[in-house]
Write a protein that holds these residues in place. Structure first.
Motif, PDB file in Angstrom:
ATOM      1  N   GLN A  21      11.100   6.713  -0.282  1.00 19.81           N
ATOM      2  CA  GLN A  21      10.147   5.898  -1.206  1.00 19.81           C
ATOM      3  C   GLN A  21      10.641   4.479  -0.334  1.00 19.81           C
ATOM      4  O   GLN A  21      10.149   3.347  -0.487  1.00 19.81           O
ATOM      5  N   TYR A  22      11.871   4.349   0.502  1.00 18.79           N
ATOM      6  CA  TYR A  22      11.998   3.182   1.285  1.00 18.79           C
ATOM      7  C   TYR A  22      11.398   3.117   2.910  1.00 18.79           C
ATOM      8  O   TYR A  22      11.918   2.631   3.696  1.00 18.79           O
ATOM      9  N   GLY A  58       0.877  -1.040   0.015  1.00 20.24           N
ATOM     10  CA  GLY A  58       0.008  -0.042  -0.037  1.00 20.24           C
ATOM     11  C   GLY A  58       0.891   1.333  -0.014  1.00 20.24           C
ATOM     12  O   GLY A  58       0.630   2.375  -0.665  1.00 20.24           O
ATOM     13  N   TYR A  59       1.794   1.341   0.704  1.00 23.21           N
ATOM     14  CA  TYR A  59       2.780   2.293   0.841  1.00 23.21           C
ATOM     15  C   TYR A  59       3.510   2.744  -0.696  1.00 23.21           C
ATOM     16  O   TYR A  59       3.762   3.796  -0.890  1.00 23.21           O
ATOM     17  N   VAL A  60       4.135   1.465  -1.116  1.00 24.85           N
ATOM     18  CA  VAL A  60       4.553   1.585  -2.526  1.00 24.85           C
ATOM     19  C   VAL A  60       3.620   2.028  -3.517  1.00 24.85           C
ATOM     20  O   VAL A  60       4.333   3.172  -4.144  1.00 24.85           O
ATOM     21  N   PHE A  61       2.426   1.778  -3.192  1.00 17.81           N
ATOM     22  CA  PHE A  61       1.608   2.294  -4.366  1.00 17.81           C
ATOM     23  C   PHE A  61       1.578   3.949  -4.223  1.00 17.81           C
ATOM     24  O   PHE A  61       1.340   4.600  -5.086  1.00 17.81           O
ATOM     25  N   MET A  93       6.377   6.814   7.041  1.00 17.08           N
ATOM     26  CA  MET A  93       5.498   6.463   6.075  1.00 17.08           C
ATOM     27  C   MET A  93       4.499   7.529   5.955  1.00 17.08           C
ATOM     28  O   MET A  93       4.070   7.861   4.552  1.00 17.08           O
ATOM     29  N   VAL A  94       4.124   8.135   7.078  1.00 18.06           N
ATOM     30  CA  VAL A  94       3.202   9.262   6.992  1.00 18.06           C
ATOM     31  C   VAL A  94       3.685  10.504   6.463  1.00 18.06           C
ATOM     32  O   VAL A  94       3.135  11.016   5.634  1.00 18.06           O
TER      33      VAL A  94
END
Length: 285
Positions: free
Chosen positions: A240-241, A182-185, A256-257
């Motif tokens: 991105q990572y 989900g985060y990569v998207f 991630m946020v």
């Protein structure tokens, strides 16, 4: 007196023009969609063969990465497949699905006929962007799903071994991998919106796709320039990572946020530029 708007033809409903299922079927039947699906499906098999030929995987320059535990379990293999592909490979289908969609219609001289149907311009863009994002999301899901199946067959089902020590139970590994996907998207929304905007300003599909991929690479290069200091925080590539924080004994959300916020902000601006510019574009010439 103000002139009355021209009456619409009987039965004409702007919201019913260019249904999503029609656009999705058109994109699904294109050769490039099948090629991308084949590449993403074959990649896990290629990685298994590479590990079988080259021996135990390991990080470069002594750094500890997910590559060190790639063959520990199917979950580890799926995480490694995402690790090696998120930086570039997954950028390509996103740029292709979102950058090729409008520009290809213009290059085929079919865009003017779509608008003469008549399909409202905002409706046309919304349908194509929605389908492009849906296909991009499917690409993000296909790779880890196939990798999980192939990795489980090759290395067995078990806990997700963490490179820094410890492990996540197998029951927790799959939800964590879902968070990663989900985060990569979300992090790829910048590339998607950039490709889509370029697709509305050029008639060359390769220019839109290549421009989006090229600018994404430029962002990755700039993120390596440590002299920029805190300016790198506004680069989507800098985050991105951040999904690696999901593969820790205690999941961390802060990175991630921040990364999602930067990505969504850029994507909204670029999408707004695409809709605004296309509303005024001359598609007859």
């Amino acid at each position: 007196m103000s002139a009355n708007p021209a009456p619409m033809a009987p039965g004409y409903r702007p919201r019913r023009t260019l249904p999503l299922r029609v656009e999705a079927l058109r994109q699904l039947r294109r050769r490039r969609t099948l090629v991308i699906a084949a590449i993403l499906t074959l990649l896990p098999f290629v990685l298994v063969a590479a590990f079988a030929i080259g021996g135990d995987p390991g990080g470069r320059n002594g750094r500890i990465t997910l590559m060190d535990t790639a063959t520990a379990s199917g979950a580890n293999f799926a995480a490694t497949a995402l690790f090696v592909s998120a930086g570039f490979l997954l950028v390509v289908p996103v740029a292709l699905f979102c950058g090729d969609t409008v520009a290809s219609e213009a290059s085929w001289s079919s865009l003017r006929y779509l608008l003469a149907a008549p399909v409202p311009r905002a409706r046309l863009l919304l349908s194509k962007l929605t389908v492009g994002l849906a296909f991009s999301a499917a690409a993000m899901v296909v790779l880890p799903l196939v990798a999980l199946g192939v990795g489980t067959a090759a290395y067995g089902w078990g806990p997700l071994q963490l490179p820094t020590g410890g492990a996540l139970p197998a029951a927790d590994a799959v939800p964590r991998l879902a968070v990663v996907v989900g985060y990569v998207f979300v992090s790829q929304l910048v590339t998607a919106a950039l490709a889509f905007w370029l697709s509305t300003v050029t008639d060359a599909p390769l220019g839109a796709v290549g421009g989006a991929v090229g600018l994404t690479i430029v962002g990755n290069v700039l993120d390596q320039v440590t002299a920029l200091g805190t300016w790198r925080d506004v680069l989507p590539a800098h985050w991105q990572y951040s999904w690696a924080d999901a593969l820790q004994p205690r999941m961390e959300w802060s990175g991630m946020v921040q990364g999602a916020s930067v990505s969504v902000a850029y994507a909204l601006v670029l999408a707004a530029l695409a809709f605004r510019g296309f509303a005024r574009k001359d598609v007859v010439s």
